[in-house]
Design an enzyme around this catalytic site. Structure first.
Site, mmCIF file in Angstrom:
data_model
loop_
_atom_site.group_PDB
_atom_site.id
_atom_site.type_symbol
_atom_site.label_atom_id
_atom_site.label_comp_id
_atom_site.label_asym_id
_atom_site.label_seq_id
_atom_site.Cartn_x
_atom_site.Cartn_y
_atom_site.Cartn_z
ATOM 1 N N SER A 18 -4.055 -14.679 10.133
ATOM 2 C CA SER A 18 -2.803 -14.622 9.385
ATOM 3 C C SER A 18 -1.645 -15.134 10.228
ATOM 4 O O SER A 18 -0.843 -15.965 9.782
ATOM 5 C CB SER A 18 -2.517 -13.186 8.933
ATOM 6 O OG SER A 18 -3.465 -12.740 7.998
ATOM 7 N N ARG A 41 6.842 -11.801 11.484
ATOM 8 C CA ARG A 41 6.429 -10.530 10.895
ATOM 9 C C ARG A 41 6.896 -10.407 9.446
ATOM 10 O O ARG A 41 6.179 -9.884 8.583
ATOM 11 C CB ARG A 41 6.986 -9.358 11.716
ATOM 12 C CG ARG A 41 6.247 -9.110 13.010
ATOM 13 C CD ARG A 41 4.926 -8.422 12.754
ATOM 14 N NE ARG A 41 4.063 -8.478 13.932
ATOM 15 C CZ ARG A 41 2.806 -8.089 13.944
ATOM 16 N NH1 ARG A 41 2.257 -7.601 12.848
ATOM 17 N NH2 ARG A 41 2.079 -8.181 15.038
ATOM 18 N N HIS A 44 4.719 -12.710 7.364
ATOM 19 C CA HIS A 44 3.376 -12.116 7.288
ATOM 20 C C HIS A 44 3.358 -10.944 6.317
ATOM 21 O O HIS A 44 2.429 -10.799 5.504
ATOM 22 C CB HIS A 44 2.956 -11.656 8.686
ATOM 23 C CG HIS A 44 1.639 -10.967 8.728
ATOM 24 N ND1 HIS A 44 1.528 -9.591 8.825
ATOM 25 C CD2 HIS A 44 0.370 -11.438 8.675
ATOM 26 C CE1 HIS A 44 0.248 -9.254 8.843
ATOM 27 N NE2 HIS A 44 -0.473 -10.356 8.757
#
Length: 208
Positions: A18, A41, A44
């Site tokens: 990912s 982040r 994601h």
């Protein structure tokens, strides 16, 4: 061979793949390494690469957030969902704690009497405890508006993660945050939410 044999099942491999894809999607963006870690982040967590273009950082945001967390600063939130998403074990290792007052009976009672949100009252109740600490708002624009009023009166948190979500007040509250000199990380427009605010805090907690 089953189609399920092609699926990645190992959680560590899922995470690595990912983040590899996120890194590729963000190639060519112009963030500092610390900002890039936060944006990665957020992308994601949301599954939305377009989010990267909406993130805004005060120039000292990452440094101020890291410094505060490493000296044991506490994190004050507007909703319990946000507290659930933050890595409490990592925060505790650094000496900090997470606080949320939205479900306290006296907060609920005062909010009802005044006809305002519990999140706004809860932020007021924190008062000067927010000074030099980290404030993370991932749901209620009224909590951010209240914090902004407190900042206008001289309160200065170490970092504000301002990511309220919704169509009433969220975008405006974040626009006002951009005008402040207090370190902030925010997301323009109506998007936001507790998972994104928690991802921002966790990115700072994971930085070496």
């Amino acid at each position: 061979m089953s189609i399920y044999d092609e699926i990645i099942w190992n959680p560590r491999e899922i995470e690595q793949e990912s983040m590899r894809q996120v890194k590729a999607l963000l190639a060519g963006t112009h963030f500092t390494p610390g900002e890039g870690a936060v944006v990665s982040r957020l992308v994601h967590t949301s599954g939305d690469p377009d989010l990267a273009g909406q993130v805004r950082f005060h120039q000292r945001a990452v440094a101020a957030g890291r410094e505060a967390l490493r000296r044991g600063a506490h994190i004050y939130t507007d909703v319990t969902m946000l507290t659930a998403g933050i890595n409490g074990n990592r925060l505790a290792q650094l000496g900090g704690e997470i606080h949320c007052a939205v479900h306290q009976p006296e907060v609920a009672q005062e909010a009802k009497e005044r006809g305002i949100t519990r999140s706004a009252v809860a932020m007021e109740k924190f008062g000067n405890r927010l000074r030099d600490q980290v404030v993370a708002i991932g749901n209620a624009p009224t909590a951010l508006f209240t914090l902004l009023q407190m900042m206008d009166q001289g309160l200065k948190p170490a970092l504000v993660v301002g990511m309220p979500v919704g169509f009433v007040g969220a975008a405006r509250s974040k626009e006002l945050l951009l005008e402040r000199e207090v370190p902030y990380i925010t997301l323009l427009g109506t998007r936001g939410g507790s998972p994104l605010a928690a991802a921002t805090i966790n990115a700072l907690l994971y930085m070496e």
